[in-house]
Design an enzyme around this catalytic site. Structure first.
Site, mmCIF file in Angstrom:
data_model
loop_
_atom_site.group_PDB
_atom_site.id
_atom_site.type_symbol
_atom_site.label_atom_id
_atom_site.label_comp_id
_atom_site.label_asym_id
_atom_site.label_seq_id
_atom_site.Cartn_x
_atom_site.Cartn_y
_atom_site.Cartn_z
ATOM 1 N N GLY A 1 0.817 -1.001 0.061
ATOM 2 C CA GLY A 1 0.182 -0.087 0.063
ATOM 3 C C GLY A 1 0.533 1.231 0.003
ATOM 4 O O GLY A 1 1.956 1.208 -0.308
ATOM 5 N N HIS B 1 2.019 4.215 -5.110
ATOM 6 C CA HIS B 1 2.866 5.438 -6.121
ATOM 7 C C HIS B 1 2.797 4.721 -7.425
ATOM 8 O O HIS B 1 2.384 3.752 -7.595
ATOM 9 C CB HIS B 1 4.165 5.794 -5.522
ATOM 10 C CG HIS B 1 5.244 4.604 -5.213
ATOM 11 N ND1 HIS B 1 5.365 3.820 -6.259
ATOM 12 C CD2 HIS B 1 5.571 4.085 -4.060
ATOM 13 C CE1 HIS B 1 6.288 3.020 -5.773
ATOM 14 N NE2 HIS B 1 6.372 2.923 -4.333
ATOM 15 N N HIS C 1 3.967 1.427 -8.159
ATOM 16 C CA HIS C 1 2.959 0.210 -8.107
ATOM 17 C C HIS C 1 2.052 0.423 -9.116
ATOM 18 O O HIS C 1 1.585 -0.489 -9.514
ATOM 19 C CB HIS C 1 1.984 0.716 -6.734
ATOM 20 C CG HIS C 1 3.112 0.572 -5.530
ATOM 21 N ND1 HIS C 1 3.125 1.730 -4.683
ATOM 22 C CD2 HIS C 1 3.564 -0.566 -4.824
ATOM 23 C CE1 HIS C 1 3.824 1.060 -3.898
ATOM 24 N NE2 HIS C 1 4.060 -0.163 -3.662
ATOM 25 N N GLN D 1 7.469 -9.624 7.988
ATOM 26 C CA GLN D 1 8.846 -9.541 7.137
ATOM 27 C C GLN D 1 9.496 -8.347 7.612
ATOM 28 O O GLN D 1 10.533 -7.792 7.039
ATOM 29 C CB GLN D 1 8.365 -9.211 5.451
ATOM 30 C CG GLN D 1 7.723 -7.994 5.115
ATOM 31 C CD GLN D 1 7.296 -8.207 3.812
ATOM 32 O OE1 GLN D 1 6.501 -8.763 3.457
ATOM 33 N NE2 GLN D 1 7.781 -7.132 2.975
ATOM 34 N N GLN E 1 11.344 -4.663 -10.313
ATOM 35 C CA GLN E 1 12.724 -4.678 -10.132
ATOM 36 C C GLN E 1 13.403 -4.083 -9.091
ATOM 37 O O GLN E 1 14.486 -4.115 -8.957
ATOM 38 C CB GLN E 1 13.349 -4.624 -11.584
ATOM 39 C CG GLN E 1 13.091 -5.666 -12.712
ATOM 40 C CD GLN E 1 13.742 -6.860 -12.377
ATOM 41 O OE1 GLN E 1 14.565 -7.129 -11.540
ATOM 42 N NE2 GLN E 1 13.808 -7.575 -13.449
ATOM 43 N N LYS E 2 12.644 -3.044 -8.634
ATOM 44 C CA LYS E 2 13.225 -2.207 -7.539
ATOM 45 C C LYS E 2 13.595 -3.073 -6.320
ATOM 46 O O LYS E 2 14.744 -2.858 -5.834
ATOM 47 C CB LYS E 2 11.884 -1.135 -7.147
ATOM 48 C CG LYS E 2 12.068 -0.701 -5.755
ATOM 49 C CD LYS E 2 12.796 0.582 -5.744
ATOM 50 C CE LYS E 2 13.306 1.139 -4.464
ATOM 51 N NZ LYS E 2 12.286 0.881 -3.415
ATOM 52 N N GLN F 1 14.212 -9.583 -4.278
ATOM 53 C CA GLN F 1 12.964 -10.291 -3.929
ATOM 54 C C GLN F 1 12.381 -11.004 -5.141
ATOM 55 O O GLN F 1 11.991 -12.228 -5.079
ATOM 56 C CB GLN F 1 11.786 -9.261 -3.640
ATOM 57 C CG GLN F 1 10.632 -9.477 -3.545
ATOM 58 C CD GLN F 1 9.612 -8.466 -2.905
ATOM 59 O OE1 GLN F 1 9.470 -8.397 -1.712
ATOM 60 N NE2 GLN F 1 8.988 -7.791 -3.783
ATOM 61 N N MET G 1 11.186 5.458 -6.910
ATOM 62 C CA MET G 1 10.037 5.829 -6.208
ATOM 63 C C MET G 1 9.836 4.745 -5.064
ATOM 64 O O MET G 1 10.086 3.442 -5.237
ATOM 65 C CB MET G 1 8.720 5.735 -6.953
ATOM 66 C CG MET G 1 8.377 6.947 -7.855
ATOM 67 S SD MET G 1 6.964 6.934 -8.580
ATOM 68 C CE MET G 1 7.119 8.359 -9.727
ATOM 69 N N SER H 1 7.460 3.866 -1.266
ATOM 70 C CA SER H 1 6.505 4.470 -0.043
ATOM 71 C C SER H 1 7.387 5.141 1.163
ATOM 72 O O SER H 1 6.866 5.982 1.979
ATOM 73 C CB SER H 1 5.559 2.930 0.331
ATOM 74 O OG SER H 1 4.953 2.460 -0.626
HETATM 75 P P1 AMP Z 1 5.878 -2.764 -1.524
HETATM 76 O O1 AMP Z 1 4.567 -1.999 -1.309
HETATM 77 O O2 AMP Z 1 6.795 -1.611 -1.373
HETATM 78 O O3 AMP Z 1 6.029 -4.054 -1.061
HETATM 79 O O4 AMP Z 1 5.890 -2.930 -3.329
HETATM 80 C C1 AMP Z 1 5.307 -3.783 -3.866
HETATM 81 C C2 AMP Z 1 5.580 -4.011 -5.347
HETATM 82 O O5 AMP Z 1 5.928 -2.714 -6.059
HETATM 83 C C3 AMP Z 1 6.957 -5.030 -5.313
HETATM 84 O O6 AMP Z 1 6.972 -5.697 -6.347
HETATM 85 C C4 AMP Z 1 7.929 -3.485 -5.473
HETATM 86 O O7 AMP Z 1 9.341 -4.344 -6.152
HETATM 87 C C5 AMP Z 1 7.274 -2.783 -6.682
HETATM 88 N N1 AMP Z 1 7.847 -1.427 -6.538
HETATM 89 C C6 AMP Z 1 7.847 -0.635 -5.499
HETATM 90 N N2 AMP Z 1 8.576 0.614 -5.858
HETATM 91 C C7 AMP Z 1 8.936 0.400 -7.299
HETATM 92 C C8 AMP Z 1 9.279 1.249 -8.308
HETATM 93 N N3 AMP Z 1 9.783 2.403 -7.989
HETATM 94 N N4 AMP Z 1 9.391 0.838 -9.726
HETATM 95 C C9 AMP Z 1 8.850 -0.569 -9.808
HETATM 96 N N5 AMP Z 1 8.282 -1.240 -9.011
HETATM 97 C C10 AMP Z 1 8.154 -0.892 -7.685
#
Ligand code: AMP
Length: 284
Positions: A31, A34, A37, A61, A149-150, A154, A185, A187
């Site tokens: 959540g 941005h 996501h 986690q 890929q950020k 993972q 980007m 969160s």
């Molecule tokens: P998170 O909410 O941070 O757990 O991220 C959820 C998904 O969004 C994961 O697969 C992240 O790798 C992806 N994600 C987060 N930030 C970016 C970004 N800047 N560019 C591409 N994917 C992202």
């Protein structure tokens, strides 16, 4: 768009879609959405018929001194963003729905692949990730799941889990989305003060510098890492967790740059731990 909190209800909705031969795409998130996501959701819309976005800040986690409590949450704003890109369902369970009893069953990817990079400073993190992602895969049974890929480590670990446990879905990695000035980007960028936000640019700048060196023929990881370190150290509050150059397939350290290369780093700016990376394919 539906917002569903219950596993049973979600399964009913998805069974109806499958009965109509619709393919299902899953985008797992924590959540505070941005554009990064949203880009995964757009890939999912393109590739599958019915898109589920999970929004779940997964306690297992986070380490004991990490930011589980402080992690930003705003379901109302997230719902507006999902709706704007045509998501079909948000699955937003409570912790008690996902973990109704003291858990004894985990999915854990063992070995060097989870001990290197972020695994070294976040013990137990990837066990929490693989367990919750396996649970989401069991609940949603998607045809495809979309990951950024950020979080390069993972993606490699989840692809390995899917292969080794014969899970019947395709993992689709999607490119990193950046702010106009290069900051990846996240969160967690919301934690950054104005000064820290400026300092945080050293992460992407150091990767750009590495890329320039490589394009001009440099193949020695130490030489590249030294230049990256110098760039990062220009930010007064930066504390480097790691800068590593590894094989993009198995995450083993490279002695010379060739083939699938992943340059990855984690840096604390003030109190905020940020990650970024660059993937390159070089001649073998
Ligand atoms: P998170 O909410 O941070 O757990 O991220 C959820 C998904 O969004 C994961 O697969 C992240 O790798 C992806 N994600 C987060 N930030 C970016 C970004 N800047 N560019 C591409 N994917 C992202």
């Amino acid at each position: 768009m539906m917002i569903i909190n219950s596993i049973d209800k979600l399964r009913d909705v998805l069974d109806a879609q499958r009965a109509n031969h619709k393919t299902i795409g899953l985008v797992p998130t924590m959540g505070f959405l941005h554009q990064g996501h949203l880009s995964l959701m757009q890939c999912a819309k393109r590739d599958t018929d019915f898109v589920v976005v999970s929004i779940f800040v997964n306690p297992t986690q986070f380490g004991p001194n990490e930011d589980f409590e402080a992690y930003p949450r705003d379901l109302k704003r997230d719902a507006e963003r999902c709706d704007s890109v045509g998501v079909d369902v948000i699955f937003a369970p409570e912790v008690s729905e996902m973990y109704p009893e003291q858990a004894s069953t985990f999915v854990s990817c063992e070995g060097a692949i989870t001990r290197t990079l972020c695994g070294a400073s976040r013990p137990g993190h990837f066990k929490g990730v693989t367990t919750v992602v396996a649970k989401l895969f069991n609940i949603v049974q998607p045809d495809k799941a979309f990951f950024g890929q950020k979080d390069a480590q993972q993606v490699v670990i989840i692809e390995k889990m899917v292969r080794e446990l014969n899970m019947r879905l395709q993992i689709v990695p999607c490119p990193i989305v950046r702010e106009a000035d290069g900051l990846a980007m996240s969160s967690r960028n919301t934690y950054l003060s104005e000064t820290a936000r400026k300092e945080a640019l050293v992460l992407s700048q150091s990767l750009a510098e590495a890329n320039r060196l490589i394009q001009s023929g440099e193949r020695d990881p130490e030489a590249i890492i030294n230049v990256m370190r110098k760039t990062i150290e220009t930010a007064p509050s930066a504390q480097i967790d790691y800068i590593q150059i590894v094989d993009g397939r198995n995450l083993e350290d490279l002695k010379t740059l060739k083939g699938e290369v992943l340059i990855a780093l984690a840096v604390k700016i003030d109190q905020t731990r940020l990650i970024d990376n660059l993937r390159l394919t070089l001649p073998a």
